[in-house]
Design a protein around this motif. Structure first.
Motif, PDB file in Angstrom:
ATOM      1  N   PRO A 127       0.824  -1.213   0.000  1.00  0.00           N
ATOM      2  CA  PRO A 127       0.000   0.000   0.000  1.00  0.00           C
ATOM      3  C   PRO A 127       0.854   1.257   0.000  1.00  0.00           C
ATOM      4  O   PRO A 127       1.976   1.278   0.524  1.00  0.00           O
ATOM      5  N   ALA A 128       0.308   2.304  -0.583  1.00  0.00           N
ATOM      6  CA  ALA A 128       1.078   3.531  -0.769  1.00  0.00           C
ATOM      7  C   ALA A 128       1.626   4.088   0.537  1.00  0.00           C
ATOM      8  O   ALA A 128       2.772   4.546   0.605  1.00  0.00           O
ATOM      9  N   ASP A 129       0.822   4.059   1.607  1.00  0.00           N
ATOM     10  CA  ASP A 129       1.292   4.651   2.861  1.00  0.00           C
ATOM     11  C   ASP A 129       2.426   3.829   3.469  1.00  0.00           C
ATOM     12  O   ASP A 129       3.392   4.377   4.009  1.00  0.00           O
ATOM     13  N   GLN A 130       2.328   2.484   3.366  1.00  0.00           N
ATOM     14  CA  GLN A 130       3.414   1.641   3.873  1.00  0.00           C
ATOM     15  C   GLN A 130       4.687   1.809   3.045  1.00  0.00           C
ATOM     16  O   GLN A 130       5.790   1.839   3.580  1.00  0.00           O
ATOM     17  N   TRP A 131       4.505   1.910   1.729  1.00  0.00           N
ATOM     18  CA  TRP A 131       5.652   2.123   0.846  1.00  0.00           C
ATOM     19  C   TRP A 131       6.360   3.442   1.175  1.00  0.00           C
ATOM     20  O   TRP A 131       7.578   3.495   1.299  1.00  0.00           O
ATOM     21  N   ALA A 132       5.571   4.510   1.355  1.00  0.00           N
ATOM     22  CA  ALA A 132       6.160   5.811   1.664  1.00  0.00           C
ATOM     23  C   ALA A 132       6.865   5.791   3.008  1.00  0.00           C
ATOM     24  O   ALA A 132       7.958   6.357   3.169  1.00  0.00           O
ATOM     25  N   ALA A 133       6.266   5.110   4.001  1.00  0.00           N
ATOM     26  CA  ALA A 133       6.889   5.030   5.320  1.00  0.00           C
ATOM     27  C   ALA A 133       8.218   4.274   5.264  1.00  0.00           C
ATOM     28  O   ALA A 133       9.195   4.654   5.913  1.00  0.00           O
ATOM     29  N   ALA A 134       8.259   3.210   4.465  1.00  0.00           N
ATOM     30  CA  ALA A 134       9.502   2.447   4.335  1.00  0.00           C
ATOM     31  C   ALA A 134      10.589   3.286   3.686  1.00  0.00           C
ATOM     32  O   ALA A 134      11.764   3.205   4.057  1.00  0.00           O
ATOM     33  N   ARG A 135      10.221   4.107   2.701  1.00  0.00           N
ATOM     34  CA  ARG A 135      11.217   4.968   2.049  1.00  0.00           C
ATOM     35  C   ARG A 135      11.747   6.017   3.040  1.00  0.00           C
ATOM     36  O   ARG A 135      12.923   6.338   3.049  1.00  0.00           O
ATOM     37  N   GLU A 136      10.846   6.542   3.860  1.00  0.00           N
ATOM     38  CA  GLU A 136      11.271   7.546   4.836  1.00  0.00           C
ATOM     39  C   GLU A 136      12.167   6.932   5.899  1.00  0.00           C
ATOM     40  O   GLU A 136      13.110   7.561   6.394  1.00  0.00           O
ATOM     41  N   ALA A 137      11.884   5.687   6.276  1.00  0.00           N
ATOM     42  CA  ALA A 137      12.676   5.019   7.305  1.00  0.00           C
ATOM     43  C   ALA A 137      14.064   4.646   6.802  1.00  0.00           C
ATOM     44  O   ALA A 137      14.991   4.480   7.592  1.00  0.00           O
ATOM     45  N   SER A 138      14.194   4.513   5.487  1.00  0.00           N
ATOM     46  CA  SER A 138      15.496   4.154   4.921  1.00  0.00           C
ATOM     47  C   SER A 138      16.443   5.336   5.051  1.00  0.00           C
ATOM     48  O   SER A 138      16.049   6.501   4.989  1.00  0.00           O
ATOM     49  N   ASP A 139      17.737   5.007   5.206  1.00  0.00           N
ATOM     50  CA  ASP A 139      18.728   6.074   5.264  1.00  0.00           C
ATOM     51  C   ASP A 139      19.309   6.364   3.888  1.00  0.00           C
ATOM     52  O   ASP A 139      20.329   7.047   3.758  1.00  0.00           O
ATOM     53  N   GLN A 140      18.672   5.850   2.835  1.00  0.00           N
ATOM     54  CA  GLN A 140      19.167   6.049   1.480  1.00  0.00           C
ATOM     55  C   GLN A 140      18.578   7.336   0.887  1.00  0.00           C
ATOM     56  O   GLN A 140      17.440   7.702   1.169  1.00  0.00           O
ATOM     57  N   PRO A 141      19.333   8.004  -0.002  1.00  0.00           N
ATOM     58  CA  PRO A 141      18.911   9.327  -0.492  1.00  0.00           C
ATOM     59  C   PRO A 141      18.059   9.295  -1.732  1.00  0.00           C
ATOM     60  O   PRO A 141      17.806  10.333  -2.329  1.00  0.00           O
ATOM     61  N   VAL A 142      17.587   8.126  -2.211  1.00  0.00           N
ATOM     62  CA  VAL A 142      16.835   8.087  -3.462  1.00  0.00           C
ATOM     63  C   VAL A 142      15.580   8.932  -3.354  1.00  0.00           C
ATOM     64  O   VAL A 142      14.782   8.774  -2.439  1.00  0.00           O
ATOM     65  N   GLY A 143      15.432   9.837  -4.318  1.00  0.00           N
ATOM     66  CA  GLY A 143      14.253  10.692  -4.350  1.00  0.00           C
ATOM     67  C   GLY A 143      14.346  11.885  -3.441  1.00  0.00           C
ATOM     68  O   GLY A 143      13.393  12.648  -3.340  1.00  0.00           O
ATOM     69  N   LYS A 144      15.489  12.051  -2.799  1.00  0.00           N
ATOM     70  CA  LYS A 144      15.619  13.192  -1.877  1.00  0.00           C
ATOM     71  C   LYS A 144      16.419  14.322  -2.517  1.00  0.00           C
ATOM     72  O   LYS A 144      17.221  14.090  -3.382  1.00  0.00           O
TER      73      LYS A 144
END
Length: 443
Positions: free
Chosen positions: A426-443
């Motif tokens: 789901p979109a909200d879980q996907w977004a939360a996982a990206r935010e929790a990652s310390d990787q800079p993709v999309g930042k």
């Protein structure tokens, strides 16, 4: 321990110099009958999906469309929608730009394709930042390279939000988009169409590991493939994902013969059909940045140096080499050592016949790649349109089945079923996982 299973897919030929247009069996890359023939062969072979590339502008060389490359690219979603009516289980994957599309419109088209195909839609997410392509669009080539992946991540997030809304309201704000409304398409069979990504740069690999379900790669050699696969697996862990969450599909060519020697000879013949004299000169001009039409393709390489000014006479192609001079010196050494003409040299360095041999030999090599974790599957790129898959399906597929590493029927109805993918996040879980990652993709 059970054997890993081979997965197969196919790239519709006709948009690159792999295709042999001079062959009497070569047909149209625009007529729907060609797409239908190709896709029916892929489905008969129990392939995961058929893949359509898309260019938003025809490639040009020295200001003109290069007629030995391609002349015409129909719109992708329209073709895939038509193919959904003549196939039943085959996945339908199209390349669509996150730069020159808008989230609402593209999300609606893909959700509709997933509905009309009963869950077989896939989207190969690409980014486009060149002004040449942008001339076909009002905003031109405005997007800096540094911004294109950030926009793509926002684009995917927006699309996921709409797909999850189930024909309800959505409200999405980000760096690149501020959109809200009601999504008009109910939740589709896959909810989220399968996402693909093709890129080999560090940014591209991270983008795929953070966002995609599958990645295309050019690493067809066994050891290179193993290194790529290991790198992708390590990157996936950084984003909280497992090896099973992202499938690796290298694009590969193939040449089949009754004997190994016959296949090698056929491979050489096809290579020289793929590289015409004018095609060889154009290939060199893209690195020299100069008009080399005065040179004989059957003669020696040019002794002049590349133009440090323009550097590129071609438009619409990805330029993998930033400084051509080391590459040109390497070519000159190769030509001297092997006594190669211009055309010989281009055949030597540009043709990629990944699997050459008898049907049994090719099946064995593909099996080895999968068991050694150099890939999860292969995207076949035949040299003929539209019948280039027929021989493979009739000979190599049975050889794979005899080894016990290829299925006898489709495992389910959707593209996710065919590829062995988990359900969509789901979109909200996907977004939360990206935010929790310390990787800079999309930042």
């Amino acid at each position: 321990m059970s054997q890993r299973q081979v997965h197969l897919a196919a790239h519709f030929p006709g948009v690159n110099n792999t295709t042999v247009w001079s062959d009497p069996q070569s047909g149209s890359n625009i007529d729907f009958s060609s797409f239908e023939h190709f896709s029916r062969a892929a489905e008969r072979g129990l392939f995961d999906f058929v893949f359509l590339a898309e260019g938003l502008r025809l490639r040009e060389h020295k200001g003109e469309v290069f007629d030995l490359d391609t002349v015409g690219r129909p719109e992708t979603v329209t073709v895939l929608s038509a193919l959904s009516a003549v196939t039943r289980r085959l996945g339908l994957v199209g390349t669509l730009s996150a730069t020159f599309n808008e989230p609402y419109d593209l999300a609606r088209k893909l959700a509709t394709l997933d509905h009309v195909s009963a869950g077989r839609a896939g989207w190969n997410v690409v980014t486009t930042n060149d002004a040449f392509t942008g001339e076909n669009f009002r905003r031109g080539g405005y997007l800096d390279r540094a911004d294109r992946y950030r926009r793509a991540v926002d684009f995917i997030h927006a699309a996921r939000s709409m797909w999850d809304s189930d024909a309800g309201p959505f409200d999405f704000s980000s760096e690149f988009f501020s959109i809200f409304g009601n999504f008009p398409v109910p939740s589709s069979p896959q909810t989220h169409p399968v996402l693909f990504q093709a890129g080999d740069s560090p940014e591209g690999r991270d983008f795929a590991c953070a966002n995609a379900d599958a990645i295309f790669t050019r690493h067809a050699a066994l050891e290179d493939g193993k290194a790529f696969y290991a790198d992708i697996t390590e990157r996936l862990a950084r984003f909280g994902r497992s090896e099973d969450d992202l499938k690796v599909y290298p694009g590969v060519t193939f040449i089949i013969g009754d004997t190994h020697e016959a296949a090698v000879e056929r491979s050489r013949s096809v290579a020289y059909q793929q590289v015409s004299g004018p095609g060889a000169i154009a290939f060199l001009e893209r690195q020299w940045g100069r008009d080399l039409s005065a040179y004989d393709p059957n003669g020696p390489l040019p002794d002049i140096e590349p133009d440090d000014g323009s550097g590129n006479l071609s438009q619409g192609r990805v330029q993998h080499v930033k400084d051509p001079r080391p590459l040109i010196e390497e070519w000159r050494r190769l030509a001297r050592d092997k006594n190669l003409s211009i055309r010989d040299l281009v055949v030597e360095v540009s043709t990629r016949h990944g699997f050459v041999g008898t049907a049994d030999e090719i099946a064995g090599s593909m099996d080895e790649y999968i068991q050694e974790r150099a890939a999860d599957g292969f995207i076949l790129i035949p040299h003929l349109t539209p019948g280039g898959l027929d021989e493979f399906v009739d000979t190599v597929v049975p050889a794979l089945q005899a080894r016990g590493v290829y299925r006898d029927e489709y495992p389910g109805d959707t593209l996710r079923d065919s590829m062995g993918l988990p359900g969509p996040t789901p979109a909200d879980q996907w977004a939360a996982a990206r935010e929790a990652s310390d990787q800079p993709v999309g930042k």
